[in-house]
Motif scaffolding. Structure first.
Motif, PDB file in Angstrom:
ATOM      1  N   TYR A  22       0.825  -1.210   0.000  1.00 35.09           N
ATOM      2  CA  TYR A  22       0.000   0.000   0.000  1.00 35.09           C
ATOM      3  C   TYR A  22       0.856   1.257   0.000  1.00 35.09           C
ATOM      4  O   TYR A  22       2.002   1.255   0.437  1.00 35.09           O
ATOM      5  N   LEU A  23       0.224   2.300  -0.534  1.00 34.95           N
ATOM      6  CA  LEU A  23       0.838   3.627  -0.589  1.00 34.95           C
ATOM      7  C   LEU A  23       0.298   4.454   0.566  1.00 34.95           C
ATOM      8  O   LEU A  23      -0.848   4.275   0.981  1.00 34.95           O
ATOM      9  N   LYS A  24       1.115   5.395   1.047  1.00 36.57           N
ATOM     10  CA  LYS A  24       0.636   6.347   2.050  1.00 36.57           C
ATOM     11  C   LYS A  24       0.363   7.672   1.346  1.00 36.57           C
ATOM     12  O   LYS A  24       1.179   8.129   0.534  1.00 36.57           O
ATOM     13  N   PHE A  25      -0.781   8.268   1.684  1.00 36.10           N
ATOM     14  CA  PHE A  25      -1.209   9.530   1.060  1.00 36.10           C
ATOM     15  C   PHE A  25      -1.219  10.613   2.135  1.00 36.10           C
ATOM     16  O   PHE A  25      -2.205  10.733   2.882  1.00 36.10           O
ATOM     17  N   PRO A  26      -0.146  11.394   2.270  1.00 38.28           N
ATOM     18  CA  PRO A  26      -0.103  12.397   3.341  1.00 38.28           C
ATOM     19  C   PRO A  26      -1.247  13.401   3.205  1.00 38.28           C
ATOM     20  O   PRO A  26      -1.474  13.927   2.116  1.00 38.28           O
ATOM     21  N   PRO A  27      -1.987  13.643   4.311  1.00 35.32           N
ATOM     22  CA  PRO A  27      -3.183  14.492   4.195  1.00 35.32           C
ATOM     23  C   PRO A  27      -2.892  15.954   3.913  1.00 35.32           C
ATOM     24  O   PRO A  27      -3.717  16.634   3.300  1.00 35.32           O
ATOM     25  N   VAL A  28      -1.754  16.494   4.353  1.00 32.18           N
ATOM     26  CA  VAL A  28      -1.485  17.924   4.165  1.00 32.18           C
ATOM     27  C   VAL A  28      -0.435  18.167   3.081  1.00 32.18           C
ATOM     28  O   VAL A  28      -0.643  18.921   2.151  1.00 32.18           O
ATOM     29  N   ARG A  29       0.730  17.522   3.220  1.00 31.62           N
ATOM     30  CA  ARG A  29       1.774  17.709   2.203  1.00 31.62           C
ATOM     31  C   ARG A  29       2.715  16.513   2.190  1.00 31.62           C
ATOM     32  O   ARG A  29       2.843  15.807   3.184  1.00 31.62           O
ATOM     33  N   GLY A  30       3.359  16.366   1.043  1.00 31.95           N
ATOM     34  CA  GLY A  30       4.329  15.279   0.914  1.00 31.95           C
ATOM     35  C   GLY A  30       4.030  14.418  -0.290  1.00 31.95           C
ATOM     36  O   GLY A  30       2.992  14.545  -0.927  1.00 31.95           O
ATOM     37  N   THR A  31       4.966  13.543  -0.577  1.00 31.37           N
ATOM     38  CA  THR A  31       4.857  12.670  -1.742  1.00 31.37           C
ATOM     39  C   THR A  31       4.097  11.405  -1.355  1.00 31.37           C
ATOM     40  O   THR A  31       4.247  10.906  -0.241  1.00 31.37           O
ATOM     41  N   VAL A  32       3.307  10.904  -2.273  1.00 26.46           N
ATOM     42  CA  VAL A  32       2.660   9.604  -2.064  1.00 26.46           C
ATOM     43  C   VAL A  32       3.772   8.544  -2.149  1.00 26.46           C
ATOM     44  O   VAL A  32       4.522   8.502  -3.128  1.00 26.46           O
ATOM     45  N   TRP A  33       3.875   7.732  -1.123  1.00 29.28           N
ATOM     46  CA  TRP A  33       5.060   6.880  -0.964  1.00 29.28           C
ATOM     47  C   TRP A  33       4.616   5.486  -0.518  1.00 29.28           C
ATOM     48  O   TRP A  33       3.719   5.371   0.325  1.00 29.28           O
ATOM     49  N   THR A  34       5.251   4.453  -1.056  1.00 23.33           N
ATOM     50  CA  THR A  34       4.928   3.089  -0.602  1.00 23.33           C
ATOM     51  C   THR A  34       5.252   2.941   0.864  1.00 23.33           C
ATOM     52  O   THR A  34       6.347   3.319   1.301  1.00 23.33           O
ATOM     53  N   SER A  35       4.314   2.379   1.619  1.00 27.13           N
ATOM     54  CA  SER A  35       4.600   2.118   3.027  1.00 27.13           C
ATOM     55  C   SER A  35       5.324   0.787   3.164  1.00 27.13           C
ATOM     56  O   SER A  35       6.394   0.720   3.739  1.00 27.13           O
ATOM     57  N   TYR A  36       4.717  -0.265   2.615  1.00 29.67           N
ATOM     58  CA  TYR A  36       5.334  -1.588   2.772  1.00 29.67           C
ATOM     59  C   TYR A  36       4.769  -2.523   1.719  1.00 29.67           C
ATOM     60  O   TYR A  36       3.583  -2.440   1.383  1.00 29.67           O
ATOM     61  N   THR A  37       5.601  -3.405   1.223  1.00 31.57           N
ATOM     62  CA  THR A  37       5.174  -4.468   0.314  1.00 31.57           C
ATOM     63  C   THR A  37       5.778  -5.757   0.840  1.00 31.57           C
ATOM     64  O   THR A  37       6.957  -5.775   1.220  1.00 31.57           O
ATOM     65  N   CYS A  38       5.001  -6.821   0.876  1.00 34.24           N
ATOM     66  CA  CYS A  38       5.568  -8.088   1.350  1.00 34.24           C
ATOM     67  C   CYS A  38       4.747  -9.262   0.829  1.00 34.24           C
ATOM     68  O   CYS A  38       3.582  -9.107   0.447  1.00 34.24           O
ATOM     69  N   THR A  39       5.385 -10.414   0.829  1.00 35.14           N
ATOM     70  CA  THR A  39       4.708 -11.668   0.467  1.00 35.14           C
ATOM     71  C   THR A  39       5.127 -12.748   1.457  1.00 35.14           C
ATOM     72  O   THR A  39       6.310 -12.829   1.827  1.00 35.14           O
ATOM     73  N   HIS A  40       4.179 -13.565   1.862  1.00 36.69           N
ATOM     74  CA  HIS A  40       4.473 -14.681   2.769  1.00 36.69           C
ATOM     75  C   HIS A  40       5.534 -15.581   2.116  1.00 36.69           C
ATOM     76  O   HIS A  40       5.467 -15.847   0.907  1.00 36.69           O
ATOM     77  N   PRO A  41       6.510 -16.064   2.922  1.00 36.77           N
ATOM     78  CA  PRO A  41       7.600 -16.875   2.335  1.00 36.77           C
ATOM     79  C   PRO A  41       7.098 -18.050   1.497  1.00 36.77           C
ATOM     80  O   PRO A  41       7.735 -18.427   0.505  1.00 36.77           O
ATOM     81  N   GLY A  42       5.962 -18.636   1.855  1.00 35.05           N
ATOM     82  CA  GLY A  42       5.452 -19.788   1.108  1.00 35.05           C
ATOM     83  C   GLY A  42       4.840 -19.423  -0.231  1.00 35.05           C
ATOM     84  O   GLY A  42       4.458 -20.310  -1.001  1.00 35.05           O
ATOM     85  N   PHE A  43       4.719 -18.146  -0.520  1.00 38.53           N
ATOM     86  CA  PHE A  43       4.053 -17.716  -1.760  1.00 38.53           C
ATOM     87  C   PHE A  43       4.942 -16.814  -2.624  1.00 38.53           C
ATOM     88  O   PHE A  43       4.454 -16.147  -3.518  1.00 38.53           O
ATOM     89  N   ARG A  44       6.228 -16.816  -2.331  1.00 36.84           N
ATOM     90  CA  ARG A  44       7.119 -15.913  -3.083  1.00 36.84           C
ATOM     91  C   ARG A  44       7.445 -16.459  -4.473  1.00 36.84           C
ATOM     92  O   ARG A  44       7.312 -17.646  -4.733  1.00 36.84           O
ATOM     93  N   GLY A  45       7.850 -15.530  -5.360  1.00 39.52           N
ATOM     94  CA  GLY A  45       8.280 -15.919  -6.699  1.00 39.52           C
ATOM     95  C   GLY A  45       7.131 -16.253  -7.627  1.00 39.52           C
ATOM     96  O   GLY A  45       7.327 -16.845  -8.686  1.00 39.52           O
ATOM     97  N   ARG A  46       5.901 -15.881  -7.239  1.00 41.35           N
ATOM     98  CA  ARG A  46       4.727 -16.146  -8.097  1.00 41.35           C
ATOM     99  C   ARG A  46       4.149 -14.844  -8.637  1.00 41.35           C
ATOM    100  O   ARG A  46       3.005 -14.811  -9.063  1.00 41.35           O
TER     101      ARG A  46
END
Ligand code: COA
Length: 320
Positions: A239-263
């Motif tokens: 997900y992206l973070k959308f600062p309410p007053v000012r700033g750049t829209v920036w990815t907060s975190y991306t992840c995949t469970h170890p059992g589902f990686r590489g797909r």
């Protein structure tokens, strides 16, 4: 300027601090609303010190230290930060400020000081080097021009969604997912995968209360938090973070469970958020990842991100 004085910051200074941080590094504006929320509710067991630096009786910068519970951190590492407004930029002053905040952290029991500064901040880099900080890791930063790449990203997002659906994976948002234990399941995924982010210093698991509060912050509406579900279990998140007053829209975190990686799951969920940002009319988004995070570097390059100055994680051991 007369000698710099330091005074403890109160909650009422959060907006001032956000303004001064923005004036210190304008390439990454800080949002005052989010800053205040962060100050109001520190993570459980975390200790901190916050200070306003004043010269000639007026604020010129912000300094802080923050660390997790010492019983969970045998290395006793403590992050220190110095934000000096650019119009006051001066190497000697920066060295004095870093030395002062380092002393405050040591007085609180720190044995290892950690500090970030950007790759395009030569005065900050020099000051940390002068004080004996070592460069430990690099956090790569990237930006993606959605005006240029929007149409492709929207088409790729649709294709990725169809492909995952054919493999029994549903791409949806937190808002659309009606599992009463949803946040607990997401926290489990978040804490599990955080340990796989390349790192030097220990990463402390987040508590449920801290996670739930963070996920309720106004910069991350639940209809913009993308998840991949397999049998109603979240196996990927972005997900992206959308600062309410000012700033750049920036990815907060991306992840995949170890059992589902590489797909292709991380790319697929990240694409959903990017396509949504395109539809919302966001012109540019940023993301960052450790320079040793090979899969994430690969995904970001493929998505069309281009490099912008990253952050250097510095360490300084202060006891034997
Ligand atoms: C990074 C992470 C999200 C990737 O998730 P994933 O679902 O496996 O990613 P995808 O399958 O969508 O894509 C991975 C890509 O990296 C490639 N890759 C994997 N290892 C690689 C390596 N060592 N070098 C180069 N490319 C690599 C894969 O081949 C794949 O690309 P391809 O589809 O073009 O072949 C996952 O490993 C993770 O959760 N790590 C821990 C959390 C983390 O580091 N998050 C990022 C924080 S910024």
């Amino acid at each position: 300027m007369s000698a710099v004085r330091y005074r403890p910051a109160t909650l009422a200074d959060a907006e001032l601090a956000a303004d001064m941080m923005t004036a210190a590094y304008p390439a990454m504006p800080q949002d005052p609303v989010i800053m205040r929320l962060r100050w109001e509710s520190p993570r459980k067991g975390f200790a901190h010190g916050r200070f306003i630096a004043e010269g000639d009786g007026a604020p010129i910068g912000y300094l802080g230290w923050i660390h997790g519970p010492w019983d969970k951190l045998p290395d006793r590492h403590c992050e220190v930060e110095v934000w000096l407004e650019q119009r006051h930029l001066d190497r000697g002053l920066l060295v004095a400020m870093f030395a002062w905040i380092g002393e405050q952290a040591i007085a609180d029991g720190a044995r290892l000081l950690m500090s970030y500064c950007a790759e395009d901040e030569p005065e900050m880099l020099d000051s940390l080097a002068a004080l004996g900080y070592r460069r430990e890791r690099i956090e790569r930063c990237w930006e993606l021009d959605l005006r240029k790449h929007g149409a492709r990203l929207v088409a790729d997002a649709k294709r990725a969604c169809d492909r995952q659906s054919g493999e029994g994976i549903e791409l949806t948002t937190l808002a659309r997912w009606s599992d009463p234990n949803g946040l607990r399941k997401l926290l489990e995924l978040s804490n599990l995968t955080a340990q796989d982010v390349p790192h030097t210093l220990p990463i402390i698991d987040e508590t449920y209360d801290d996670f739930a509060r963070r996920m309720e912050a106004p910069d991350r509406p639940h209809d913009r938090i993308w998840i991949a579900l397999h049998d109603n279990v979240p196996v990927s998140l972005s997900y992206l973070k959308f600062p309410p007053v000012r700033g750049t829209v920036w990815t907060s975190y991306t992840c995949t469970h170890p059992g589902f990686r590489g797909r292709g799951l991380a790319r697929a969920v990240k694409l959903q958020g990017l396509a949504q940002a395109v539809e919302l009319g966001v012109p540019v988004v940023c993301t960052d990842n450790d320079s040793e995070n090979a899969p994430m570097l690969h995904i970001n390059e493929q998505l069309g991100y281009v490099a912008r100055p990253g952050f250097v994680e510095h360490h300084k051991r202060v006891t034997k």
